[in-house]
Design an enzyme around this catalytic site. Structure first.
Site, short mmCIF file in Angstrom:
data_model
loop_
_atom_site.label_atom_id
_atom_site.label_comp_id
_atom_site.label_asym_id
_atom_site.label_seq_id
_atom_site.Cartn_x
_atom_site.Cartn_y
_atom_site.Cartn_z
N ASP A 95 -52.50 77.52 -114.65
CA ASP A 95 -53.71 76.85 -115.09
C ASP A 95 -53.85 77.10 -116.59
O ASP A 95 -53.53 78.19 -117.07
CB ASP A 95 -54.95 77.36 -114.36
CG ASP A 95 -56.17 76.50 -114.67
OD1 ASP A 95 -56.21 75.35 -114.18
OD2 ASP A 95 -57.05 76.96 -115.41
N THR A 96 -54.30 76.09 -117.31
CA THR A 96 -54.42 76.19 -118.76
C THR A 96 -55.85 75.91 -119.18
O THR A 96 -56.47 74.98 -118.69
CB THR A 96 -53.47 75.18 -119.45
OG1 THR A 96 -52.13 75.45 -119.03
CG2 THR A 96 -53.55 75.27 -120.96
#
EC number: 3.6.1.9
Length: 187
Positions: free
Chosen positions: A70-71
């Site tokens: 996840d960013t």
């Protein structure tokens, strides 16, 4: 390398794994992307990535390798999410232009009872951008599915980013070199 499971529908993560010649299947489960209050900023993408991995793991044999990521984009200690609409995208890029922000990707790799967890931070500095540049980018590229309302590999990254400190591919959504190193330790 054995075939892994990518717990992400991100076309950019898929592309990066393909470039690294890692064989993979994509399996995605709807996952709550909220996080508890008080979590340190760099721990938030790891928390979300772990939830993605666990959701997929519940459907598979535990001997499969699962990769989830996840960013988040962070400006002034505030997480900048995906834009809700055109006006929100314009507002986000207007806040980012001419400034430095952080892109943090949390990664979780699971196999059997082993888990490798890390986050990677890259600093990105935008050049000053005109309102016309921002509108042009948003109207042409429609970055509504991207944290921070931009993709570094698109036009805005080519003309609008003055500096990056850290892993370029992390900004695309996956610090793929580190992922490959960690996969070799696990597999």
């Amino acid at each position: 390398m054995e075939r892994i499971v990518l717990a992400s529908q991100s076309p950019r993560r898929k592309q990066l794994l393909e470039w690294a010649e890692i064989p993979f299947d994509v399996i995605v489960k709807d996952t709550d992307e909220s996080y508890p209050d008080g979590l340190h900023t760099e721990d938030i993408p790891v928390f979300i990535a772990r939830n993605k991995a666990l959701a997929v793991r519940s459907e598979l044999s535990h001997d499969r390798v699962i990769l989830a990521a996840d960013t988040v984009v962070v400006l002034d200690d505030e997480i900048i999410g995906k834009p809700e609409d055109r006006e929100d995208a314009i507002e986000i890029l207007t806040r980012l232009e001419g400034r430095t922000h952080q892109v943090i990707t949390g990664v979780v790799i699971m196999k059997n009872d082993k888990e490798i967890v890390f986050s990677n931070t890259t600093e990105v500095t935008f050049n000053p951008l005109s309102y016309d540049d921002i509108r042009y980018y948003i109207d042409k590229y429609q970055p509504y599915d991207k944290a921070g309302a931009y993709a570094i590999q698109e036009w805005i990254g080519v003309v609008g980013i003055g500096e990056i400190h850290g892993d370029f591919y992390n900004v695309m959504g996956l610090p793929v070199s580190r992922v490959v190193q960690e996969l070799h330790k696990l597999i």
